[in-house]
Design an enzyme around this catalytic site. Structure first.
Site, short mmCIF file in Angstrom:
data_model
loop_
_atom_site.label_atom_id
_atom_site.label_comp_id
_atom_site.label_asym_id
_atom_site.label_seq_id
_atom_site.Cartn_x
_atom_site.Cartn_y
_atom_site.Cartn_z
N ARG A 20 0.83 -1.20 0.00
CA ARG A 20 0.00 0.00 0.00
C ARG A 20 0.87 1.25 0.00
O ARG A 20 2.09 1.17 0.14
CB ARG A 20 -0.91 0.01 1.22
CG ARG A 20 -0.16 -0.05 2.54
CD ARG A 20 -1.12 -0.18 3.71
NE ARG A 20 -0.40 -0.37 4.96
CZ ARG A 20 -1.01 -0.50 6.15
NH1 ARG A 20 -2.33 -0.47 6.22
NH2 ARG A 20 -0.31 -0.70 7.24
N GLY A 21 0.23 2.41 -0.15
CA GLY A 21 0.90 3.69 -0.01
C GLY A 21 2.10 3.86 -0.92
O GLY A 21 2.09 3.45 -2.08
N ARG A 42 3.20 -7.52 5.88
CA ARG A 42 2.77 -8.47 6.90
C ARG A 42 1.34 -8.96 6.66
O ARG A 42 0.98 -10.04 7.13
CB ARG A 42 2.88 -7.82 8.28
CG ARG A 42 4.31 -7.54 8.70
CD ARG A 42 4.39 -6.82 10.03
NE ARG A 42 3.77 -5.51 9.98
CZ ARG A 42 3.95 -4.57 10.91
NH1 ARG A 42 4.73 -4.81 11.95
NH2 ARG A 42 3.34 -3.41 10.81
N ASP A 62 7.84 -9.83 7.78
CA ASP A 62 8.06 -8.69 8.67
C ASP A 62 9.51 -8.29 8.49
O ASP A 62 10.42 -9.12 8.66
CB ASP A 62 7.78 -9.10 10.12
CG ASP A 62 7.90 -7.94 11.10
OD1 ASP A 62 8.59 -6.95 10.78
OD2 ASP A 62 7.30 -8.03 12.18
N VAL A 63 9.78 -7.03 8.16
CA VAL A 63 11.17 -6.62 7.89
C VAL A 63 12.06 -6.75 9.10
O VAL A 63 13.30 -6.79 8.97
CB VAL A 63 11.23 -5.16 7.37
CG1 VAL A 63 10.58 -5.05 6.00
CG2 VAL A 63 10.61 -4.18 8.36
N GLY A 91 7.70 0.96 7.09
CA GLY A 91 7.81 1.79 8.29
C GLY A 91 6.42 2.12 8.79
O GLY A 91 5.43 1.95 8.08
N TYR A 155 9.67 8.35 16.42
CA TYR A 155 9.70 8.12 14.97
C TYR A 155 10.86 8.89 14.32
O TYR A 155 11.60 8.34 13.50
CB TYR A 155 8.37 8.55 14.36
CG TYR A 155 8.28 8.42 12.86
CD1 TYR A 155 7.97 7.19 12.26
CD2 TYR A 155 8.50 9.51 12.03
CE1 TYR A 155 7.89 7.08 10.88
CE2 TYR A 155 8.41 9.41 10.66
CZ TYR A 155 8.11 8.18 10.08
OH TYR A 155 8.02 8.07 8.71
N LYS A 159 14.13 7.51 12.16
CA LYS A 159 14.42 7.93 10.80
C LYS A 159 15.75 8.69 10.71
O LYS A 159 16.45 8.59 9.69
CB LYS A 159 13.28 8.80 10.27
CG LYS A 159 11.99 8.03 10.00
CD LYS A 159 12.19 6.95 8.94
CE LYS A 159 10.88 6.32 8.52
NZ LYS A 159 11.08 5.24 7.51
#
Length: 246
Positions: A20-21, A42, A62-63, A91, A155, A159
């Site tokens: 997605r996204g 996932r 799952d990363v 993320g 977050y 990053k």
């Protein structure tokens, strides 16, 4: 697009968080450019649907799971013999609030999703690409890595760590002809914006923010740069977003 297709035909690409996204937009852009693309996520059902819609290969993972990375790399190499591009896009915001209101579990999950997972993938991709003496790693970061906003400390820290990791990784892999790039987008037309209750609320303004296809085109163009050139960092802002330097 035709010139991009000629450059990327039959290349092997991995896009994490591809269901997605931004991830789906990036993966679709690579597919349209002729690449063979694996997408991870996932949510198996959603991943399968997206893969079918855009012509990618789904790989549920799952990363933050190193064993899943091993299986993914094994599958890609088995089918193509090489790995040309890794896009670490996965993320999540997890919990956006003041640091004092965070939980230990939310902090650990944010670091795993936004930093550790990309590191695990980069470690494996780096070994493959060093041996090939070619390849491109693109880590999708965030404008949060260079700007400060209340509620985003965890977050942003993850990053920012990814940004510095990417800078260092470039210095390590450059002698092998491997390129490493950070892409730092801000406001986007994605579910992430909705999930963490980000502005803008106005649909007219939102329509002018970064779309998945916008970012996909940028990433494909970056992959098509001459192999002797590397874009170290690309920061992408919608013009409608206030750019406050802190």
């Amino acid at each position: 697009m035709q010139s991009l297709i000629s450059k990327l035909t039959n290349t092997s690409v991995i896009v994490t968080g591809g269901s997605r996204g931004y991830g789906a937009g990036i993966a679709e852009a690579f597919v349209k450019a002729g690449a063979r693309v694996w997408i991870t996520g996932r949510d198996q059902e959603r991943l399968q649907t997206t893969a079918q819609n855009i012509g990618a290969i789904p790989f549920t993972a799952d990363v933050a799971d190193g064993y899943a990375w091993d299986r993914l790399m094994e599958e890609v190499i088995q089918h193509t013999g090489r790995l040309d591009v890794l896009v670490n896009n996965a993320g999540e915001g997890v919990k956006v609030c003041q640091a004092s209101d965070q939980t230990d579990e939310a902090i650990a999950r944010s670091l795993a999703s936004n930093l550790t997972g990309a590191m695990l993938g980069c470690r494996r991709a780096a070994a493959i690409m060093q041996s090939q003496r070619s390849g491109l790693i693109i880590n999708i970061g965030s404008a949060c890595s260079t700007h400060a906003w209340p509620g985003w400390s965890i977050y942003s820290a993850a990053k920012a760590g990814l940004l510095m990791f990417t800078r260092c990784l470039l210095t390590e892999l450059r002698p092998y002809g491997v390129r490493v790039t950070s892409v730092l987008p801000s406001w986007g037309q994605t579910e992430f914006t909705e999930a963490v209750n980000l502005p803008p609320r106005d649909p007219v303004i939102l329509a002018q923010c970064i779309s998945p296809s916008d970012l996909g085109q940028l990433i494909v163009q970056t992959a098509c740069m001459p192999p002797h050139l590397v874009a170290e960092e690309i920061k992408l802002w919608p013009i409608v977003q206030p750019m406050i330097q802190l």
